[in-house]
Design a protein around this motif. Structure first.
Motif, mmCIF file in Angstrom:
data_model
loop_
_atom_site.group_PDB
_atom_site.id
_atom_site.type_symbol
_atom_site.label_atom_id
_atom_site.label_comp_id
_atom_site.label_asym_id
_atom_site.label_seq_id
_atom_site.Cartn_x
_atom_site.Cartn_y
_atom_site.Cartn_z
ATOM 1 N N LEU A 151 6.813 -33.957 12.619
ATOM 2 C CA LEU A 151 6.445 -34.213 14.013
ATOM 3 C C LEU A 151 6.070 -35.684 14.169
ATOM 4 C CD1 LEU A 151 5.627 -33.620 16.918
ATOM 5 C CD2 LEU A 151 3.479 -32.652 16.067
ATOM 6 N N ASP A 152 6.962 -36.442 14.790
ATOM 7 C CA ASP A 152 6.643 -37.843 15.083
ATOM 8 C C ASP A 152 6.016 -37.879 16.469
ATOM 9 O OD1 ASP A 152 6.726 -40.556 15.977
ATOM 10 O OD2 ASP A 152 8.083 -40.996 14.296
ATOM 11 N N VAL A 153 4.701 -38.064 16.494
ATOM 12 C CA VAL A 153 3.969 -37.989 17.765
ATOM 13 C C VAL A 153 4.358 -39.163 18.659
ATOM 14 C CG1 VAL A 153 1.684 -37.895 18.824
ATOM 15 C CG2 VAL A 153 2.087 -36.731 16.654
ATOM 16 N N ASN A 154 4.605 -40.318 18.023
ATOM 17 C CA ASN A 154 5.040 -41.466 18.818
ATOM 18 C C ASN A 154 6.412 -41.194 19.448
ATOM 19 O OD1 ASN A 154 4.839 -44.357 19.649
ATOM 20 N ND2 ASN A 154 6.641 -44.526 18.335
ATOM 21 N N ASN A 155 7.325 -40.622 18.672
ATOM 22 C CA ASN A 155 8.642 -40.301 19.226
ATOM 23 C C ASN A 155 8.517 -39.320 20.383
ATOM 24 O OD1 ASN A 155 9.771 -41.903 17.271
ATOM 25 N ND2 ASN A 155 10.764 -40.252 16.137
ATOM 26 N N ALA A 156 7.647 -38.326 20.223
ATOM 27 C CA ALA A 156 7.455 -37.347 21.294
ATOM 28 C C ALA A 156 6.984 -38.059 22.567
ATOM 29 C CB ALA A 156 6.436 -36.286 20.867
ATOM 30 N N TYR A 157 6.031 -38.963 22.390
ATOM 31 C CA TYR A 157 5.479 -39.689 23.545
ATOM 32 C C TYR A 157 6.549 -40.575 24.183
ATOM 33 C CZ TYR A 157 2.365 -42.545 26.376
ATOM 34 O OH TYR A 157 1.765 -43.184 27.426
ATOM 35 N N VAL A 158 7.241 -41.349 23.329
ATOM 36 C CA VAL A 158 8.282 -42.263 23.810
ATOM 37 C C VAL A 158 9.355 -41.486 24.579
ATOM 38 C CG1 VAL A 158 10.236 -43.678 22.990
ATOM 39 C CG2 VAL A 158 7.928 -44.093 22.099
ATOM 40 N N LEU A 202 5.309 -25.699 15.896
ATOM 41 C CA LEU A 202 4.219 -26.415 15.222
ATOM 42 C C LEU A 202 3.838 -25.787 13.879
ATOM 43 C CD1 LEU A 202 1.937 -27.375 18.257
ATOM 44 C CD2 LEU A 202 3.503 -28.845 16.972
ATOM 45 N N ASP A 203 4.101 -24.483 13.736
ATOM 46 C CA ASP A 203 3.795 -23.829 12.458
ATOM 47 C C ASP A 203 4.606 -24.430 11.313
ATOM 48 O OD1 ASP A 203 2.189 -22.243 13.878
ATOM 49 O OD2 ASP A 203 3.490 -20.463 13.849
ATOM 50 N N ALA A 204 5.721 -25.062 11.657
ATOM 51 C CA ALA A 204 6.624 -25.593 10.624
ATOM 52 C C ALA A 204 6.349 -27.060 10.298
ATOM 53 C CB ALA A 204 8.072 -25.431 11.071
ATOM 54 N N VAL A 205 5.306 -27.647 10.939
ATOM 55 C CA VAL A 205 5.054 -29.080 10.705
ATOM 56 C C VAL A 205 4.593 -29.307 9.267
ATOM 57 C CG1 VAL A 205 3.595 -31.050 11.318
ATOM 58 C CG2 VAL A 205 4.544 -29.592 13.123
ATOM 59 N N GLY A 206 5.342 -30.151 8.547
ATOM 60 C CA GLY A 206 4.970 -30.496 7.176
ATOM 61 C C GLY A 206 4.427 -31.897 7.067
ATOM 62 N N GLU A 207 4.655 -32.684 8.105
ATOM 63 C CA GLU A 207 4.186 -34.072 8.103
ATOM 64 C C GLU A 207 4.177 -34.555 9.543
ATOM 65 O OE1 GLU A 207 6.651 -36.824 5.856
ATOM 66 O OE2 GLU A 207 5.393 -38.544 6.375
ATOM 67 N N ARG A 262 -5.251 -28.580 16.702
ATOM 68 C CA ARG A 262 -4.484 -27.335 16.662
ATOM 69 C C ARG A 262 -4.106 -26.946 15.230
ATOM 70 N NH1 ARG A 262 0.132 -24.682 19.383
ATOM 71 N NH2 ARG A 262 0.738 -23.132 17.837
ATOM 72 N N LEU A 263 -3.634 -27.946 14.445
ATOM 73 C CA LEU A 263 -3.061 -27.646 13.131
ATOM 74 C C LEU A 263 -4.030 -27.790 11.972
ATOM 75 C CD1 LEU A 263 0.426 -29.410 13.359
ATOM 76 C CD2 LEU A 263 -0.124 -27.011 13.790
ATOM 77 N N GLY A 264 -5.136 -28.504 12.214
ATOM 78 C CA GLY A 264 -5.991 -28.856 11.086
ATOM 79 C C GLY A 264 -5.380 -30.037 10.359
ATOM 80 N N PRO A 265 -6.065 -30.520 9.293
ATOM 81 C CA PRO A 265 -5.565 -31.701 8.581
ATOM 82 C C PRO A 265 -4.116 -31.516 8.125
ATOM 83 C CG PRO A 265 -7.775 -31.169 7.866
ATOM 84 C CD PRO A 265 -7.339 -30.041 8.757
ATOM 85 N N THR A 266 -3.302 -32.515 8.384
ATOM 86 C CA THR A 266 -1.863 -32.464 8.129
ATOM 87 C C THR A 266 -1.439 -33.827 7.569
ATOM 88 O OG1 THR A 266 -1.633 -30.994 10.047
ATOM 89 C CG2 THR A 266 0.379 -32.052 9.255
ATOM 90 N N PRO A 267 -0.569 -33.851 6.558
ATOM 91 C CA PRO A 267 -0.121 -35.151 6.027
ATOM 92 C C PRO A 267 0.367 -36.040 7.165
ATOM 93 C CG PRO A 267 0.822 -33.338 4.751
ATOM 94 C CD PRO A 267 0.100 -32.720 5.912
#
Lengths: 311, 263
Positions: free
Chosen positions: A195-202, A220-225, A265-270
């Protein structure tokens, strides 16, 4: 061929054995930064307290020399994320098997905790376009992308993470939304989401979409980074803001705020702090990474934003 | 069946490199604004990032002609010869040959050779690792003079040769802050050895005949043939000088006598 050099760099504070053992377990739920050649020596000399390093796979598809030497040494002390920028998963033709072989060789050599690539195309015929180009979100592209991801995961014998793109145009041929498309890809291939949060925003700003709804609609359950980066600001033909995913500046406050919501939502995530242009000092990158770790460890942030992201 | 977006990717790719082409059909923009303005972001990303890649490989070429000239020249090259490899460290091998034919760059006659030298540096930086032979091993090999001509000398994978009608070694060094640009005669022919010693890429001034000698070794020719080729083009060629320079910098990785065929 041995890339692992037994000698230990000066400096202390990390546990050399630990980094190797957890290769299969995914990246640690901490912040990491991109490893840049100008920081190789400093990383070895100072052994900064950072969760992981990420490298672009294609930069290490070379025979020998300093890149392999330093990555081998640094890998002894840190988990590694291998991030591809040239596989061209969205391209029309079949995947380049030689490129997959080169990725497999790098994975065998460095045992990264994660391999990720982009939902994009970057080649046409034998020409490499050096950019991550957009796809129409149709059933036809969905099938092709899923076939390509199946091939990647079979060849590399591991789950990959697929990154949501920054885009500047959309296609009239699209019949699915981007979040729906990504949900389908994850469901059909079993890959994870970067999940690139910047890409989502852009992308959401560029296409007049609600970014909170967009993120909430992702698998979101599949987010690994998670990736965080800075953008540049331009405007489109109508004078509306057009954000450019430039990776050349600090993370924007709007993106930090979205990130806090995702972590709630996800807790600590890489989480990777990405910077590919105007590379600042290692200290500056580490400070940004520290902010991500603060957000991950701040219990106060666990409430409040949750419902906005889940909406 | 031909996918519907086949045309879209072809047209898109073509439009990226050719600014005279119209914006391809099939884009939709939420606010109805001109899609060409948005396509321009991709056009710029592609061309600018490839120019940046060339600028990283060719810093002295850029200093010699200035940033504006360099970027304009590189943009022509990028459109004419986009990368065929996804590994950008390999991009730009044809830049020197391109510069040779690039009329506006004629005023800097040593520019193509400088480009060759800089590409050789990047190549050397990423070349395979190999253990060099020691002076002692060389001495031992040279100790049996009756078969000295048959010796095979294997060069380090990073080693290459640049021969130039210009003072490329001194010019390159001056751009690293070594030596004096004002007293430098660019018209002095110089040959260069480019190689990696440990982690450092070196640019060495090749002694007389050294370029021909190493080129012959790189072609797999034996010591005697290489020395002969070197002496033929440079009467001052001294094998001891060249060998000692090469071994001092770890440029040779193996010395051996090929097994004689049974007669």
């Amino acid at each position: 061929m041995s890339s692992r050099i037994a000698q230990s760099p000066s400096g202390a504070g990390v546990r050399p054995a630990a980094a190797r053992l957890d290769a299969a377990a995914g990246l640690p739920a901490r912040a990491g930064v991109g490893l840049k050649s100008q920081h190789f020596r400093e990383v070895l000399d100072t052994c900064p307290d950072i969760g992981f390093f990420e490298v672009h796979a294609e930069n290490y598809m070379v025979d020998g020399g300093p890149f392999h030497r330093y990555l081998g040494l640094i890998r002894e002390h840190y988990p590694l994320s291998l991030h591809g920028v040239g596989l061209s998963i969205g391209a029309l033709g079949p995947l380049d098997e030689a490129h997959l072989d080169a990725l497999a060789a790098l994975i065998g050599r460095y045992e990264p905790a994660s391999f990720s690539e982009h939902l994009a195309w970057s080649t046409h015929g034998d020409v490499f376009l050096n950019d991550l180009l957009p796809l129409p979100y149709s059933e036809e592209t969905l099938q092709r992308v899923c076939e390509h991801i199946d091939r990647v995961q079979n060849r590399l014998r591991r789950r990959m993470l697929l990154e949501n793109p920054s885009t500047y145009v959309e296609f009239s041929a699209s019949t699915l939304g981007e979040s729906q498309f990504l949900r389908e890809v994850v469901a059909r291939t079993g890959c994870g989401l970067l999940l690139d949060v910047n890409n989502a925003y852009v992308s959401c700003v560029n296409h007049g979409r609600d970014v909170i709804a967009f993120i909430g609609d992702l698998p979101l359950d599949a987010v690994g980074e998670i990736h965080l980066a800075g953008f540049a600001t331009d405007e489109d033909g109508a004078g509306a803001p057009l954000l450019i995913d430039a990776h050349g500046s600090a993370v924007d406050e709007a993106v930090w705020s979205l990130y806090a919501g995702v972590i709630a939502r996800l807790g600590p995530t890489p989480t990777l702090l990405e910077r590919d242009n105007n590379i600042p000092s290692l200290a500056t990158l580490l400070t940004e990474a520290g902010r991500a770790e603060d957000i991950m460890s701040a219990p106060a942030r666990r409430t409040g934003v949750v419902h906005r992201v889940c909406a | 069946m031909r996918p519907a977006d086949a045309t879209s990717q072809s047209d898109f790719a073509a439009a990226l490199f050719d600014p005279s082409l119209d914006c391809p059909a099939g884009f939709s923009v939420w606010n109805g604004s001109d899609p060409a303005r948005r396509l321009a972001v991709y056009r710029n990303n592609v061309i600018a990032s490839l120019i940046d890649a060339l600028a990283e490989t060719y810093p002295v070429v850029q200093e010699l002609v200035g940033t504006d000239f360099f970027r304009a020249m590189a943009a022509v090259f990028v459109r004419q010869a986009p990368p065929r490899s996804r590994i950008l460290a390999r991009y730009g091998q044809g830049f020197a040959a391109f510069i040779e034919q690039f009329e506006p760059a004629r005023g800097v006659p040593y520019l193509p050779d400088m480009a060759r030298l800089e590409f050789a540096r990047v190549r050397a930086y990423h070349a395979a690792d190999a253990e060099p032979v020691t002076h002692a091993a060389l001495g031992l090999a040279l100790a049996s003079p009756e078969r000295i001509a048959e010796l095979r000398l294997v060069c380090h994978p990073s080693l290459s040769v640049i021969d130039s009608r210009f003072a490329v070694v001194s010019l390159w060094a001056a751009h690293q802050g070594e030596g004096d640009l004002t007293t430098l005669d660019p018209g002095q022919p110089q040959d260069a050895f480019v190689l990696r010693a440990g982690l450092d890429v070196l640019v060495l001034h090749a002694p007389a005949g050294g370029a021909a000698f190493v080129r012959a070794l790189l072609q797999g020719r034996c010591f005697g043939a290489a020395a002969g080729a070197a002496a033929a083009c440079a009467p001052a060629f001294d094998p001891a000088t060249v060998l000692s320079l090469l071994t001092y910098h770890g440029a040779l990785t193996s010395i051996y006598l090929p097994r004689r065929l049974a007669s």
